[in-house]
Design an enzyme around this catalytic site. Structure first.
Site, PDB file in Angstrom:
ATOM      1  N   LYS A  17     -12.189   3.014  -1.876  1.00 53.83           N
ATOM      2  CA  LYS A  17     -12.014   4.078  -0.873  1.00 53.83           C
ATOM      3  C   LYS A  17     -13.153   5.075  -0.945  1.00 53.83           C
ATOM      4  O   LYS A  17     -13.645   5.391  -2.034  1.00 53.83           O
ATOM      5  CB  LYS A  17     -10.680   4.780  -1.164  1.00 53.83           C
ATOM      6  CG  LYS A  17     -10.475   6.083  -0.459  1.00 53.83           C
ATOM      7  CD  LYS A  17      -9.960   7.198  -1.365  1.00 53.83           C
ATOM      8  CE  LYS A  17     -10.918   7.626  -2.438  1.00 53.83           C
ATOM      9  NZ  LYS A  17     -10.595   8.886  -3.128  1.00 53.83           N
ATOM     10  N   PRO A 111     -16.310  -0.042  -9.729  1.00 54.54           N
ATOM     11  CA  PRO A 111     -16.527   0.636 -11.009  1.00 54.54           C
ATOM     12  C   PRO A 111     -15.399   1.623 -11.318  1.00 54.54           C
ATOM     13  O   PRO A 111     -14.762   2.152 -10.402  1.00 54.54           O
ATOM     14  CB  PRO A 111     -17.861   1.351 -10.806  1.00 54.54           C
ATOM     15  CG  PRO A 111     -18.051   1.447  -9.344  1.00 54.54           C
ATOM     16  CD  PRO A 111     -17.329   0.285  -8.732  1.00 54.54           C
ATOM     17  N   ALA A 114     -15.206   6.287 -10.967  1.00 54.22           N
ATOM     18  CA  ALA A 114     -16.347   6.410 -10.054  1.00 54.22           C
ATOM     19  C   ALA A 114     -16.023   7.177  -8.770  1.00 54.22           C
ATOM     20  O   ALA A 114     -16.878   7.373  -7.937  1.00 54.22           O
ATOM     21  CB  ALA A 114     -16.848   5.012  -9.693  1.00 54.22           C
ATOM     22  N   GLY A 115     -14.744   7.572  -8.599  1.00 56.48           N
ATOM     23  CA  GLY A 115     -14.357   8.265  -7.367  1.00 56.48           C
ATOM     24  C   GLY A 115     -14.058   7.316  -6.233  1.00 56.48           C
ATOM     25  O   GLY A 115     -13.948   7.713  -5.069  1.00 56.48           O
ATOM     26  N   LEU A 116     -13.914   6.030  -6.556  1.00 56.41           N
ATOM     27  CA  LEU A 116     -13.720   5.010  -5.523  1.00 56.41           C
ATOM     28  C   LEU A 116     -12.273   4.499  -5.462  1.00 56.41           C
ATOM     29  O   LEU A 116     -11.978   3.539  -4.732  1.00 56.41           O
ATOM     30  CB  LEU A 116     -14.674   3.829  -5.776  1.00 56.41           C
ATOM     31  CG  LEU A 116     -16.159   4.170  -5.555  1.00 56.41           C
ATOM     32  CD1 LEU A 116     -17.066   3.143  -6.229  1.00 56.41           C
ATOM     33  CD2 LEU A 116     -16.481   4.232  -4.062  1.00 56.41           C
ATOM     34  N   GLY A 119      -8.526   2.075  -9.454  1.00 57.37           N
ATOM     35  CA  GLY A 119      -7.230   1.964 -10.137  1.00 57.37           C
ATOM     36  C   GLY A 119      -6.079   2.086  -9.156  1.00 57.37           C
ATOM     37  O   GLY A 119      -5.098   1.332  -9.216  1.00 57.37           O
ATOM     38  N   SER A 120      -6.198   3.020  -8.229  1.00 55.45           N
ATOM     39  CA  SER A 120      -5.137   3.225  -7.225  1.00 55.45           C
ATOM     40  C   SER A 120      -5.010   2.006  -6.329  1.00 55.45           C
ATOM     41  O   SER A 120      -3.905   1.598  -5.948  1.00 55.45           O
ATOM     42  CB  SER A 120      -5.459   4.441  -6.358  1.00 55.45           C
ATOM     43  OG  SER A 120      -5.570   5.584  -7.156  1.00 55.45           O
ATOM     44  N   ASP A 153      -3.758   8.695  -4.681  1.00 60.11           N
ATOM     45  CA  ASP A 153      -4.501   7.839  -3.743  1.00 60.11           C
ATOM     46  C   ASP A 153      -3.801   6.514  -3.443  1.00 60.11           C
ATOM     47  O   ASP A 153      -4.268   5.750  -2.589  1.00 60.11           O
ATOM     48  CB  ASP A 153      -5.889   7.510  -4.322  1.00 60.11           C
ATOM     49  CG  ASP A 153      -6.848   8.681  -4.227  1.00 60.11           C
ATOM     50  OD1 ASP A 153      -6.645   9.548  -3.341  1.00 60.11           O
ATOM     51  OD2 ASP A 153      -7.795   8.734  -5.018  1.00 60.11           O
TER      52      ASP A 153
HETATM   53  O1  C5P Z   1      -2.721  11.653  -8.710  1.00 59.40           O
HETATM   54  P1  C5P Z   1      -3.696  11.209  -9.726  1.00 59.40           P
HETATM   55  O2  C5P Z   1      -3.023  10.626 -10.957  1.00 59.40           O
HETATM   56  O3  C5P Z   1      -4.769  10.337  -9.218  1.00 59.40           O
HETATM   57  O4  C5P Z   1      -4.410  12.519 -10.230  1.00 59.40           O
HETATM   58  C1  C5P Z   1      -5.180  12.601 -11.410  1.00 59.40           C
HETATM   59  C2  C5P Z   1      -5.340  14.066 -11.759  1.00 59.40           C
HETATM   60  O5  C5P Z   1      -6.119  14.723 -10.765  1.00 59.40           O
HETATM   61  C3  C5P Z   1      -4.027  14.835 -11.783  1.00 59.40           C
HETATM   62  O6  C5P Z   1      -3.458  14.802 -13.064  1.00 59.40           O
HETATM   63  C4  C5P Z   1      -4.436  16.221 -11.387  1.00 59.40           C
HETATM   64  O7  C5P Z   1      -4.945  16.890 -12.516  1.00 59.40           O
HETATM   65  C5  C5P Z   1      -5.596  16.014 -10.450  1.00 59.40           C
HETATM   66  N1  C5P Z   1      -5.236  16.067  -9.013  1.00 59.40           N
HETATM   67  C6  C5P Z   1      -4.991  17.277  -8.410  1.00 59.40           C
HETATM   68  N2  C5P Z   1      -4.695  17.341  -7.084  1.00 59.40           N
HETATM   69  C7  C5P Z   1      -4.656  16.214  -6.319  1.00 59.40           C
HETATM   70  C8  C5P Z   1      -4.928  14.960  -6.917  1.00 59.40           C
HETATM   71  C9  C5P Z   1      -5.208  14.932  -8.270  1.00 59.40           C
HETATM   72  O8  C5P Z   1      -5.028  18.326  -9.078  1.00 59.40           O
HETATM   73  N3  C5P Z   1      -4.396  16.303  -5.012  1.00 59.40           N
END
Ligand code: C5P
Length: 321
Positions: A17, A111, A114-116, A119-120, A153
């Site tokens: 993504k 990767p 990587a912000g992609l 995992g999600s 995500d």
């Molecule tokens: O939801 P996810 O597990 O991907 O989020 C990882 C971490 O990123 C969360 O534990 C939180 O610290 C932060 N996060 C956030 N606000 C979001 C998405 C993620 O603060 N909208």
């Protein structure tokens, strides 16, 4: 539950993504951040093969194997992996399912860190695979809910294509446009950014921008995409994480500048980084820019061509008997 168990193996694509826009509106009471973000699936994909067999034990057995790289210490194969978390959550939510051995073989191309949303996307593919195998006991609505329990995500990765996300990114408004977007993705080889750390850094920086008219900004961006006005759309891409993450990692500024120099319509970080994507005019230009980046030995990076997809995680092979 409908139907009998007929599928023995399923192969799914799990696309990466990009965030074409990402505004952080503030921190919510639950500690998460409220977002307004336009997300786009691209064809840099992991491939997950699920093999199912009935288990003689009383519980499900989920086993995860990496096909193309066995030495990844950053890709745990235990219960902390989102794939296993997704499989376990699915089975726990439906205790009536017959005990099943689930072998998951992943070919990892996206990767990690990587912000992609790799995992999600893996988690989304897992939920879809199990639902398909067990005869679709869950509606898409229920899968989205399970996905959201696994990560912000995951709902987007289930739906895929292009969507404007609100809340933590899980309240999705789907956008459908015909133009294919061609990107060059660039990631410093040894740089990984933790999402939680990036949000903390953003909070500490007090970077809360005076967001004026974000809704209309995104509506304009979507209108340009719908009209095939790619340069105009590119001018409206943005990411609120950039100033803070760029302060910590100057190499990302260099990559962004290089992509623009090489002719990209715009270049931005995706998610909490560190991958930078450049939007190009067409495939031909994307290939040329990719070749130039690959030849630049001063940049110690991995890079990929990617094009927009109109779908998210999906079954590509169904090995029914
Ligand atoms: O939801 P996810 O597990 O991907 O989020 C990882 C971490 O990123 C969360 O534990 C939180 O610290 C932060 N996060 C956030 N606000 C979001 C998405 C993620 O603060 N909208």
């Amino acid at each position: 539950m409908k139907g009998t168990q007929v599928a023995q193996s399923l192969t799914l694509l799990a696309p990466a993504k990009l965030n074409l826009s990402l505004a952080i509106l503030g921190k919510m009471d639950n500690g998460y951040h409220e977002l307004l973000t336009l997300m786009q699936s691209v064809n840099l994909c992991d491939v997950l093969k699920f093999q199912f067999a009935s288990a003689s034990s009383v519980t499900h057995q989920v086993n995860l194997v990496v096909e193309n790289d066995t030495t990844r210490s950053d890709f745990p194969l235990d219960d902390t992996n989102l794939i296993k978390k997704a499989a376990n959550l699915f089975c726990k939510t439906l205790p009536v399912l017959p005990p099943t051995k689930i072998q998951i073989i992943i070919s990892k191309n996206i990767p990690i860190g990587a912000g992609l949303a790799g995992g999600s996307s893996n988690a989304a593919a897992t939920l879809l695979a199990l639902n398909e195998y067990f005869g679709n006991p869950m509606t898409m609505f229920q899968l989205l809910d399970l996905g959201f329990q696994l990560g912000s995500d995951v709902p987007f990765c289930l739906i895929g294509g292009t969507s404007l996300g609100r809340g933590r990114g899980e309240k999705l408004s789907h956008v459908s446009f015909k133009t294919i977007l061609y990107f060059v993705l660039v990631k410093p080889k040894d740089l990984f950014v933790s999402t939680a750390w990036a949000y903390d850094a953003f909070d500490r920086s007090q970077a809360g921008l005076p967001h004026t008219d974000l809704e209309s900004h995104n509506q304009k961006l979507i209108a340009h995409l719908l009209n095939g006005e790619i340069s105009e759309a590119a001018g409206l891409f943005n990411n609120d994480f950039e100033p803070e993450i760029f302060k910590h990692h100057a190499v990302l500024v260099k990559i962004k500048e290089r992509l623009i120099e090489l002719g990209c319509l715009s270049a931005h970080m995706t998610g909490s980084g560190p991958t930078i994507y450049g939007l190009t005019q067409n495939l031909n230009q994307a290939e040329k820019i990719l070749a130039s980046i690959l030849q630049d030995h001063q940049l110690h990076v991995d890079c990929w061509l990617a094009q927009s997809l109109s779908y998210g995680a999906k079954v590509i092979e169904n090995g029914k008997d």
